[in-house]
Design a protein around this motif. Sequence first.
Motif, PDB file in Angstrom:
ATOM      1  N   PHE A   1      -7.133  -5.607   2.732  1.00  0.00           N
ATOM      2  CA  PHE A   1      -7.698  -4.278   2.507  1.00  0.00           C
ATOM      3  C   PHE A   1      -6.918  -3.505   1.445  1.00  0.00           C
ATOM      4  O   PHE A   1      -5.777  -3.834   1.109  1.00  0.00           O
ATOM      5  CB  PHE A   1      -7.695  -3.479   3.816  1.00  0.00           C
ATOM      6  CG  PHE A   1      -6.325  -3.315   4.429  1.00  0.00           C
ATOM      7  CD1 PHE A   1      -5.478  -2.271   4.055  1.00  0.00           C
ATOM      8  CD2 PHE A   1      -5.870  -4.219   5.382  1.00  0.00           C
ATOM      9  CE1 PHE A   1      -4.217  -2.127   4.617  1.00  0.00           C
ATOM     10  CE2 PHE A   1      -4.600  -4.089   5.941  1.00  0.00           C
ATOM     11  CZ  PHE A   1      -3.781  -3.036   5.569  1.00  0.00           C
ATOM     12  N   LYS A   2      -7.576  -2.471   0.941  1.00  0.00           N
ATOM     13  CA  LYS A   2      -6.970  -1.465   0.084  1.00  0.00           C
ATOM     14  C   LYS A   2      -7.321  -0.105   0.659  1.00  0.00           C
ATOM     15  O   LYS A   2      -8.481   0.160   0.978  1.00  0.00           O
ATOM     16  CB  LYS A   2      -7.488  -1.570  -1.357  1.00  0.00           C
ATOM     17  CG  LYS A   2      -7.022  -2.796  -2.108  1.00  0.00           C
ATOM     18  CD  LYS A   2      -7.539  -2.786  -3.543  1.00  0.00           C
ATOM     19  CE  LYS A   2      -7.074  -4.023  -4.313  1.00  0.00           C
ATOM     20  NZ  LYS A   2      -7.583  -4.024  -5.713  1.00  0.00           N
ATOM     21  N   THR A   3      -6.333   0.767   0.773  1.00  0.00           N
ATOM     22  CA  THR A   3      -6.586   2.062   1.385  1.00  0.00           C
ATOM     23  C   THR A   3      -5.483   3.041   1.005  1.00  0.00           C
ATOM     24  O   THR A   3      -4.572   2.706   0.225  1.00  0.00           O
ATOM     25  CB  THR A   3      -6.663   1.922   2.922  1.00  0.00           C
ATOM     26  OG1 THR A   3      -7.045   3.170   3.495  1.00  0.00           O
ATOM     27  CG2 THR A   3      -5.341   1.480   3.506  1.00  0.00           C
ATOM     28  N   GLU A   4      -5.563   4.230   1.581  1.00  0.00           N
ATOM     29  CA  GLU A   4      -4.518   5.231   1.420  1.00  0.00           C
ATOM     30  C   GLU A   4      -3.787   5.396   2.740  1.00  0.00           C
ATOM     31  O   GLU A   4      -4.145   4.772   3.741  1.00  0.00           O
ATOM     32  CB  GLU A   4      -5.138   6.562   0.965  1.00  0.00           C
ATOM     33  CG  GLU A   4      -5.816   6.476  -0.404  1.00  0.00           C
ATOM     34  CD  GLU A   4      -6.481   7.785  -0.801  1.00  0.00           C
ATOM     35  OE1 GLU A   4      -6.627   8.654   0.090  1.00  0.00           O
ATOM     36  OE2 GLU A   4      -6.867   7.927  -1.966  1.00  0.00           O
ATOM     37  N   TYR A   5      -2.782   6.276   2.749  1.00  0.00           N
ATOM     38  CA  TYR A   5      -1.957   6.440   3.949  1.00  0.00           C
ATOM     39  C   TYR A   5      -2.807   6.887   5.136  1.00  0.00           C
ATOM     40  O   TYR A   5      -2.735   6.307   6.223  1.00  0.00           O
ATOM     41  CB  TYR A   5      -0.842   7.443   3.675  1.00  0.00           C
ATOM     42  CG  TYR A   5      -0.048   7.817   4.900  1.00  0.00           C
ATOM     43  CD1 TYR A   5       0.827   6.901   5.497  1.00  0.00           C
ATOM     44  CD2 TYR A   5      -0.175   9.074   5.486  1.00  0.00           C
ATOM     45  CE1 TYR A   5       1.544   7.230   6.632  1.00  0.00           C
ATOM     46  CE2 TYR A   5       0.540   9.415   6.610  1.00  0.00           C
ATOM     47  CZ  TYR A   5       1.404   8.488   7.186  1.00  0.00           C
ATOM     48  OH  TYR A   5       2.111   8.828   8.304  1.00  0.00           O
TER      49      TYR A   5
END
Length: 268
Positions: free
Chosen positions: A193-197
């Motif tokens: 996955f790719k995401t933010e905090y």
Amino acid sequence: MSTRDKKLLIILAGVAILALTYFLIFMPQSNKRDSLKSENMNLKSQYNQLSALAAKADDYTKKTKDMSDAMQQVYDNFPSYLQIENGIMDAVAIEKSTNTNITELTVGSPTAIDVNNPTGDAGTDSSSGSSSDSSTTDSSNADNSQSSQTADGNSSQSQTGDGSAADGSTSTGSAKSTVTGYQLYDVSTVMAFKTEYHGLKAMLGEVIGSSQKKTISTLNVSFDDSTGKLTGEMLVDSYFLYGLDKPYEAPYIPAVPHGTNNLFGTTN
């Protein structure tokens, strides 16, 4: 025979009669009395125990019902079966509910878990050994029966000859619980996955807070300086109990449009 001899014979006869009376009548009756006394003490002890239990019968009945209801709630949190599409749609739900982009997804086939010997220690019995062999077979089948979905949306899945996903693994019966009679299975799902905090926190909360039984076995996260986002990989284990008295609930899969009936936009 003299009078003295007669008196001695009478005395000896009396002693013999007394001895026979003691050994043939009094002693058996005395032993029988002791046996009845001992049996009466045992019966009295059992009566006192049963009386104490009877006095708390309502309490025991209530506690038994409460424990049965609690166990039923645990069973209700387990699905009766999981297929590849369950793992795919779980990933889609995570993407929709969190600020996360799942770039790659791999769903394994069900693997039997021996709940009677969860640590896999040797030296238990022959049944645990056969269940270990079955688990090994299921694990090898997982390499040949997987679903992979990449960022471009293409997906592929391997199925058995009858069109069902990994149905053969549910034939294992040696690892069933000796208490409940159910068979516990684990379906492993790997998500890249790719995401933010905040998206990472929401994604973890989505898995941990699921109404079904799921665990996060491994989680690797790194910070991407070029995008300022987090990239990582997560291994989620989903569990189901095979043998529950409830039907398999297939996930809702929305219709996917294919092509268009108005290729050049010339008709309404």
